[in-house]
Design an enzyme around this catalytic site. Structure first.
Site, short mmCIF file in Angstrom:
data_model
loop_
_atom_site.label_atom_id
_atom_site.label_comp_id
_atom_site.label_asym_id
_atom_site.label_seq_id
_atom_site.Cartn_x
_atom_site.Cartn_y
_atom_site.Cartn_z
N GLY B 12 -73.82 15.77 6.52
CA GLY B 12 -75.23 15.61 6.16
C GLY B 12 -76.04 16.70 6.83
O GLY B 12 -75.53 17.43 7.71
N SER B 14 -78.96 18.72 9.04
CA SER B 14 -79.37 18.63 10.45
C SER B 14 -80.46 17.57 10.59
O SER B 14 -81.41 17.55 9.80
CB SER B 14 -79.89 20.00 10.90
OG SER B 14 -80.36 19.90 12.22
N GLY B 15 -80.30 16.69 11.54
CA GLY B 15 -81.32 15.66 11.79
C GLY B 15 -81.14 14.40 10.97
O GLY B 15 -81.94 13.46 11.08
N ALA B 16 -80.09 14.32 10.16
CA ALA B 16 -79.91 13.14 9.30
C ALA B 16 -79.31 11.95 10.06
O ALA B 16 -79.17 10.86 9.51
CB ALA B 16 -79.03 13.49 8.10
N GLY B 17 -78.94 12.16 11.32
CA GLY B 17 -78.47 11.03 12.15
C GLY B 17 -76.97 10.98 12.35
O GLY B 17 -76.44 9.96 12.79
N LYS B 18 -76.27 12.08 12.09
CA LYS B 18 -74.81 12.08 12.22
C LYS B 18 -74.36 11.79 13.65
O LYS B 18 -73.53 10.91 13.88
CB LYS B 18 -74.23 13.47 11.80
CG LYS B 18 -74.52 13.86 10.37
CD LYS B 18 -73.92 15.21 10.01
CE LYS B 18 -74.49 16.39 10.79
NZ LYS B 18 -75.92 16.66 10.53
N THR B 19 -74.92 12.53 14.59
CA THR B 19 -74.48 12.40 15.98
C THR B 19 -74.85 11.03 16.55
O THR B 19 -74.02 10.36 17.20
CB THR B 19 -75.07 13.52 16.84
OG1 THR B 19 -74.60 14.76 16.33
CG2 THR B 19 -74.67 13.39 18.29
N SER B 86 -71.17 20.42 7.70
CA SER B 86 -70.12 20.68 6.70
C SER B 86 -70.69 20.64 5.27
O SER B 86 -70.39 19.70 4.52
CB SER B 86 -68.94 19.71 6.87
OG SER B 86 -69.36 18.37 7.01
#
Lengths: 454, 202
Positions: B12, B14-19, B86
């Site tokens: 997703g 940047s900033g979409a909440g992956k981490t 990715s």
């Protein structure tokens, strides 16, 4: 430190060796020191701070050690006793590390890149992942299932490591009890020395359970100076003292020795069956008398308004929470809780007339956090000597047996930290984790309930 | 039950909440006694792939190296939580093929939400033209066509998203369900209860 030791010690920075002395009272160790029976502890006490500490309520090891290892209260770590129940189904279960809802000291240290070795602490089975080695405590079904990483099992087996003393043997006779605790202590100490000298760690924690076991089976004989068992009890503590001296002698200047006990001990005057009392007061009824043990809490008649879990945890059969609960939330619940609390504080030993309970805590007086709902509604705190039990049915209110003669106390736990002067303030087991993090120079996670004593 | 290795691949913008989601999932899986490793774009790019930039070739190489590490861990029974932008479908498809046990989690948030959130202050810079090859602004993001899980961090709480991922992992047999989550077999529990009773703890 020798050249080989230096080679072996690749870890940089501060390290801690932590010895858990389960249930060794502060006042007892002080007496051993004063009587010259613990020369190593005496010497070490002069090199650091040996302080009295408060346990948790209830003062059982599962709650106290869970609090020690998380630095938060049970309302946040979710461990309230050796047994618990699902209020909706009345299925009983043994809380394990799977039920523990807070990060442990060793997990925080692992995240900070420290290597930890943790052996035999209660409520660490099944072993959760750490950076290092973790061996579950006496609630492990077998050594094979208790070890992380599993490959370390072979080393423990080669050391003759034993998970716990056999309580059935210990109940058979006092001689067997002494034999049993000494044999397990042998294996524990052998393992401790191995880990100390051969493994790499920043934090090494070995928990001695045998102290607690000895006390449960022989505390009264020690207090009464029994001609055979009194000396055997002190001989056992001579071995503990010798171990403390040996460990201290093996540490370098960057390694701090810490030991702790999670509660005190005293002689049982009477076991007290809280469910018998609730039945006598009309608050608890059973479907069958005597109840079918296999049915557990399902033997509680739906008209009952309260029952008790070990030790002294009184649960109100609240509607909407408890299976077939019949007590309305709000005013009815509060009135009943007050009534039971008041009655508990008036309950007397039928033989001596002595009061049995000193406090009746409402759960919110002791705990706060997201898992408060799992807690009992009242926690009855006995006077030392009265040992509240959770057995569902007994014919009589009290009993004095000769197998289990020692019981836990709240106010007589202890903490020792070498090389530091700690303030002589009142503190509890909650403060141990932040203190250790401080010793290891690892920042404490936000929101712990305890505070560093340094 | 024996832990089965898996890679949970968070993709997703940047900033979409992956981490954040990977960190919560890590906590949850550890509580359930699983072995977990987290591979994160922000961290990997400081080490393993620090020589790479953000051109398509470099992005593909970044994912290729990470895929290799994830594959090794997964086949050794670890739950790998990989969070990488990715952006290219083909690179993710290669990762899926290489790794095998692969669960793709598409972390969606609308561009408006991302710009508004802008946790790292990157969208502001990208929109001002200060960052080249910024996914979603000056570089493409190819949305997954059939991810195992889609979460929308603009409308769901992190706990809701976590619940969806855990349910999928349970369904696929990578994570024990609450029923087989017991620490003991029936016989073991009976023995431990008897031990506790013998010690006077019940």
């Amino acid at each position: 430190m020798g050249f080989l030791d230096k080679l072996r010690s690749k870890r940089q920075g501060q390290r801690v060796v932590f010895i858990g002395l389960d249930g060794t009272p502060y006042t007892f160790l002080k007496r051993l020191i004063d009587e010259g029976r613990a020369p190593n502890a005496a010497r070490l006490a002069e090199q650091g701070s040996l302080l009295r500490m408060e346990s948790t309520w209830p003062w059982v090891s599962s709650v106290a050690w869970s609090t020690m290892m998380t630095g938060v209260n049970p309302g946040r770590h979710n461990i309230y006793g050796f047994i618990d129940r699902d209020p909706a189904t009345y299925k009983q279960f043994i809380p394990t590390s799977r039920n523990m809802q807070a990060k442990t000291l060793w997990e925080v240290l692992s995240d900070a890149g420290k290597r930890v070795v943790v052996v035999n602490v209660p409520v660490t089975y099944p072993p959760r992942q750490v950076n290092g080695i973790l061996v579950g405590g006496f609630l492990s079904p077998s050594l094979e299932k208790a070890v992380h990483p599993p490959a370390y099992l072979a080393t423990l087996q080669s050391l003759g490591y034993i998970v716990d003393a056999d309580p059935w043997k210990a109940r058979e006779s006092k001689d067997l009890a002494i034999q049993e605790v000494n044999a397990v202590l042998d294996a524990r100490i052998r393992t401790l020395y191995h880990l100390l000298e051969r493994e790499e760690w920043d934090y090494l924690h070995v928990h001695i359970m045998e102290t607690d076991r000895l006390h449960h089976f022989l505390w009264q004989q020690m207090e009464e100076d029994h001609p055979t068992y009194g000396p055997a009890f002190y001989d056992f503590y001579q071995r503990i003292d010798d171990m403390l001296g040996q460990v201290a002698g093996k540490l370098d200047g960057n390694t701090t020795l810490v030991w702790m006990s999670d509660h005190g001990f005293c002689t049982v005057k009477r076991e007290v069956y809280v469910n018998r009392w609730l039945m006598d007061k009309g608050w608890l009824r059973l479907r069958n008398v005597p109840p079918d043990r296999k049915k557990g809490l399902d033997e509680i008649d739906p008209s009952s308004v309260a029952y008790s879990l070990d030790p002294g945890r009184v649960v109100i059969r609240l509607r909407g929470r408890e299976k077939d609960g019949c007590v309305a939330p709000g005013a009815e619940y509060e009135a009943l809780r007050d009534e039971i609390a008041t009655a508990a504080l008036q309950l007397q030993d039928p033989d001596s007339g002595e009061l049995i309970f000193q406090r009746a805590f409402k759960r919110e007086e002791l705990y706060h956090g997201p898992y408060l709902e799992q807690a009992a509604d009242l926690i009855l705190a006995p006077y030392d000597g009265y040992d509240p039990k959770g057995t569902l049915y007994k014919e009589n209110l009290t009993f004095k047996g000769d197998e289990l003669v020692g019981m836990h106390t709240h106010h007589d736990a202890m903490l020792y930290v070498r090389g530091r002067t700690l303030p002589q303030t009142r503190f509890s087991v909650l403060d141990v984790m932040p203190t250790i993090l401080d010793l290891l120079e690892v920042p404490a996670p936000a929101g712990l309930d305890g505070h560093s004593l340094l | 039950m024996e832990q089965k290795g898996v890679t949970v691949w968070f993709t997703g913008m940047s900033g979409a909440g992956k981490t954040a989601l990977a960190i919560r999932l890590e906590e949850e899986l550890r509580k359930r006694g699983l072995r977990v490793e987290r591979l994160d774009g922000d961290i990997v790019r400081k080490g393993l792939t620090r020589d790479l930039g953000f051109s398509k070739e470099d992005r593909d190489m970044n994912i290729e190296r990470v895929t290799f590490v994830a594959k090794l861990l997964t086949r050794n029974g670890v739950a790998v939580l990989a969070s990488f932008i990715s952006p290219y479908r083909a690179a993710r498809a290669r990762a899926r093929q290489e790794i095998g046990n692969f669960v793709e989690v598409f972390c969606y948030a609308s561009l408006d939400t991302l710009v508004e959130r802008d946790v790292k202050g990157l969208y502001k810079k990208a929109l001002a033209g200060e960052i080249e090859n910024f996914t979603g602004v000056s570089d493409p993001y190819e949305e997954p066509e059939s991810p195992e899980v889609t979460i929308d961090s603009g409308t769901e709480t992190i706990e809701e998203s976590l619940g969806k991922i855990l349910a999928k992992l349970e369904e696929l047999g990578y994570v024990p369900t609450s029923e087989d989550d017991s620490a003991y077999t029936e016989d073991e529990e009976a023995e431990i209860e008897a031990r506790l009773a013998a010690l006077g703890y019940l």
